[in-house]
Design a protein around this motif. Structure first.
Motif, PDB file in Angstrom:
ATOM      1  N   PRO A  26     -38.476 -36.821  12.393  1.00  0.00           N
ATOM      2  CA  PRO A  26     -39.221 -37.483  13.203  1.00  0.00           C
ATOM      3  C   PRO A  26     -40.375 -36.644  14.414  1.00  0.00           C
ATOM      4  N   ALA A  27     -41.437 -36.803  14.551  1.00  0.00           N
ATOM      5  CA  ALA A  27     -42.403 -35.931  15.297  1.00  0.00           C
ATOM      6  C   ALA A  27     -41.704 -35.853  16.660  1.00  0.00           C
ATOM      7  N   HIS A  28     -41.195 -36.590  17.377  1.00  0.00           N
ATOM      8  CA  HIS A  28     -40.592 -36.271  18.580  1.00  0.00           C
ATOM      9  C   HIS A  28     -39.415 -35.369  18.545  1.00  0.00           C
ATOM     10  N   VAL A  29     -38.704 -35.524  17.596  1.00  0.00           N
ATOM     11  CA  VAL A  29     -37.641 -34.609  17.534  1.00  0.00           C
ATOM     12  C   VAL A  29     -38.058 -33.143  16.761  1.00  0.00           C
ATOM     13  N   LEU A  30     -38.820 -33.044  15.921  1.00  0.00           N
ATOM     14  CA  LEU A  30     -39.625 -31.729  15.760  1.00  0.00           C
ATOM     15  C   LEU A  30     -40.196 -31.061  16.788  1.00  0.00           C
ATOM     16  N   LYS A  31     -40.893 -31.756  17.648  1.00  0.00           N
ATOM     17  CA  LYS A  31     -41.408 -31.163  18.848  1.00  0.00           C
ATOM     18  C   LYS A  31     -40.317 -30.536  19.751  1.00  0.00           C
ATOM     19  N   GLN A  32     -39.194 -31.352  19.867  1.00  0.00           N
ATOM     20  CA  GLN A  32     -38.387 -30.736  20.737  1.00  0.00           C
ATOM     21  C   GLN A  32     -37.395 -29.575  20.040  1.00  0.00           C
ATOM     22  N   LEU A  33     -37.227 -29.516  18.885  1.00  0.00           N
ATOM     23  CA  LEU A  33     -36.675 -28.699  18.173  1.00  0.00           C
ATOM     24  C   LEU A  33     -37.652 -27.296  18.305  1.00  0.00           C
ATOM     25  N   LYS A  34     -39.003 -27.343  17.999  1.00  0.00           N
ATOM     26  CA  LYS A  34     -39.741 -26.240  17.906  1.00  0.00           C
ATOM     27  C   LYS A  34     -39.590 -25.648  19.472  1.00  0.00           C
ATOM     28  N   GLU A  35     -39.611 -26.403  20.773  1.00  0.00           N
ATOM     29  CA  GLU A  35     -39.582 -25.925  21.863  1.00  0.00           C
ATOM     30  C   GLU A  35     -38.305 -25.153  21.956  1.00  0.00           C
ATOM     31  N   GLN A  36     -37.083 -25.569  21.464  1.00  0.00           N
ATOM     32  CA  GLN A  36     -35.751 -24.944  21.799  1.00  0.00           C
ATOM     33  C   GLN A  36     -35.783 -23.912  20.990  1.00  0.00           C
ATOM     34  N   ILE A  37     -36.479 -23.684  19.774  1.00  0.00           N
ATOM     35  CA  ILE A  37     -36.636 -22.480  19.068  1.00  0.00           C
ATOM     36  C   ILE A  37     -37.440 -21.315  19.829  1.00  0.00           C
ATOM     37  N   LEU A  38     -38.481 -21.986  20.275  1.00  0.00           N
ATOM     38  CA  LEU A  38     -39.335 -20.769  21.010  1.00  0.00           C
ATOM     39  C   LEU A  38     -38.763 -20.314  22.364  1.00  0.00           C
ATOM     40  N   ALA A  39     -37.751 -21.220  22.725  1.00  0.00           N
ATOM     41  CA  ALA A  39     -37.219 -21.002  24.095  1.00  0.00           C
ATOM     42  C   ALA A  39     -35.697 -20.102  23.939  1.00  0.00           C
ATOM     43  N   HIS A  40     -35.622 -19.909  22.556  1.00  0.00           N
ATOM     44  CA  HIS A  40     -34.142 -19.159  22.188  1.00  0.00           C
ATOM     45  C   HIS A  40     -33.101 -19.904  22.661  1.00  0.00           C
ATOM     46  N   GLU A  41     -33.114 -21.250  22.912  1.00  0.00           N
ATOM     47  CA  GLU A  41     -31.751 -21.701  23.453  1.00  0.00           C
ATOM     48  C   GLU A  41     -30.454 -21.980  22.600  1.00  0.00           C
ATOM     49  N   SER A  42     -29.429 -22.029  22.970  1.00  0.00           N
ATOM     50  CA  SER A  42     -28.194 -22.049  22.440  1.00  0.00           C
ATOM     51  C   SER A  42     -28.074 -23.563  22.094  1.00  0.00           C
ATOM     52  N   PRO A  43     -27.704 -23.835  20.954  1.00  0.00           N
ATOM     53  CA  PRO A  43     -27.208 -25.317  20.526  1.00  0.00           C
ATOM     54  C   PRO A  43     -26.392 -25.923  21.364  1.00  0.00           C
ATOM     55  N   ASP A  44     -26.570 -27.194  21.708  1.00  0.00           N
ATOM     56  CA  ASP A  44     -25.611 -28.105  22.442  1.00  0.00           C
ATOM     57  C   ASP A  44     -24.949 -28.808  21.323  1.00  0.00           C
ATOM     58  N   SER A  45     -25.483 -29.962  21.208  1.00  0.00           N
ATOM     59  CA  SER A  45     -24.685 -30.720  20.060  1.00  0.00           C
ATOM     60  C   SER A  45     -25.650 -30.887  18.734  1.00  0.00           C
ATOM     61  N   GLY A  46     -26.885 -30.923  19.081  1.00  0.00           N
ATOM     62  CA  GLY A  46     -27.744 -31.289  17.887  1.00  0.00           C
ATOM     63  C   GLY A  46     -28.385 -30.084  17.244  1.00  0.00           C
ATOM     64  N   HIS A  47     -28.873 -29.926  16.079  1.00  0.00           N
ATOM     65  CA  HIS A  47     -29.673 -28.676  15.520  1.00  0.00           C
ATOM     66  C   HIS A  47     -28.691 -27.518  15.627  1.00  0.00           C
ATOM     67  N   MET A  48     -27.481 -27.487  15.559  1.00  0.00           N
ATOM     68  CA  MET A  48     -26.574 -26.433  15.595  1.00  0.00           C
ATOM     69  C   MET A  48     -26.852 -25.270  14.673  1.00  0.00           C
ATOM     70  N   GLY A  49     -27.040 -25.703  13.292  1.00  0.00           N
ATOM     71  CA  GLY A  49     -27.177 -24.712  12.299  1.00  0.00           C
ATOM     72  C   GLY A  49     -28.571 -24.029  12.526  1.00  0.00           C
ATOM     73  N   LEU A  50     -29.677 -24.533  12.729  1.00  0.00           N
ATOM     74  CA  LEU A  50     -30.964 -24.033  12.904  1.00  0.00           C
ATOM     75  C   LEU A  50     -31.177 -23.066  13.971  1.00  0.00           C
ATOM     76  N   LEU A  51     -30.297 -23.691  15.254  1.00  0.00           N
ATOM     77  CA  LEU A  51     -30.653 -23.000  16.605  1.00  0.00           C
ATOM     78  C   LEU A  51     -29.706 -21.733  16.625  1.00  0.00           C
ATOM     79  N   ASN A  52     -28.603 -21.612  15.856  1.00  0.00           N
ATOM     80  CA  ASN A  52     -27.776 -20.632  15.567  1.00  0.00           C
ATOM     81  C   ASN A  52     -28.397 -19.686  14.808  1.00  0.00           C
ATOM     82  N   LEU A  53     -29.065 -20.145  13.636  1.00  0.00           N
ATOM     83  CA  LEU A  53     -29.731 -19.195  12.958  1.00  0.00           C
ATOM     84  C   LEU A  53     -30.997 -18.485  13.623  1.00  0.00           C
ATOM     85  N   ASN A  54     -31.793 -19.035  14.463  1.00  0.00           N
ATOM     86  CA  ASN A  54     -32.616 -18.548  15.517  1.00  0.00           C
ATOM     87  C   ASN A  54     -32.250 -17.607  16.275  1.00  0.00           C
TER      88      ASN A  54
END
Length: 107
Positions: free
Chosen positions: A43-71
């Motif tokens: 969903p667009a709102h989830v994708l937007k949030q995910l891209k922001e987390q990737i750009l900020a190099h955020e550590s995963p909380d409960s969602g998108h753990m695999g993708l954020l760990n990869l990043n």
């Protein structure tokens, strides 16, 4: 984690056959990796949030753990010399990774 995400999230509510394309290519000293599913998309709102987390190099909380760990791992290895791009629509999701062939981007 990319293929796992395709299966777990891309086809979560669909009853169709799972189809995932994985491609790797090299141009000069750069590696290109692409993982594409043909599931329901993000969903667009989830994708937007995910891209922001990737750009900020955020550590995963409960969602998108695999993708954020990869990043995070890509950032630790390559700093600003890598790219992690996500495109998604109702026709599926594509994740692209671009990295230099040497850690840290050193030749």
């Amino acid at each position: 984690p990319l293929v796992e995400n395709c299966i777990q999230h891309g086809y979560q509510t669909l009853k169709s056959e799972i189809m995932i394309d994985i491609s790797l290519s090299q141009r000069e000293e750069t590696l290109y990796v692409s993982v594409q599913d043909y599931g329901q998309g993000i969903p667009a709102h989830v994708l937007k949030q995910l891209k922001e987390q990737i750009l900020a190099h955020e550590s995963p909380d409960s969602g998108h753990m695999g993708l954020l760990n990869l990043n995070k791992r890509l950032w630790l290895l390559f700093k600003e010399k890598y790219q992690l791009n996500i495109r998604s629509s109702a026709a599926g999701t594509r994740v692209e990774i671009v990295v230099p062939l040497t850690p840290g981007g050193k030749s």
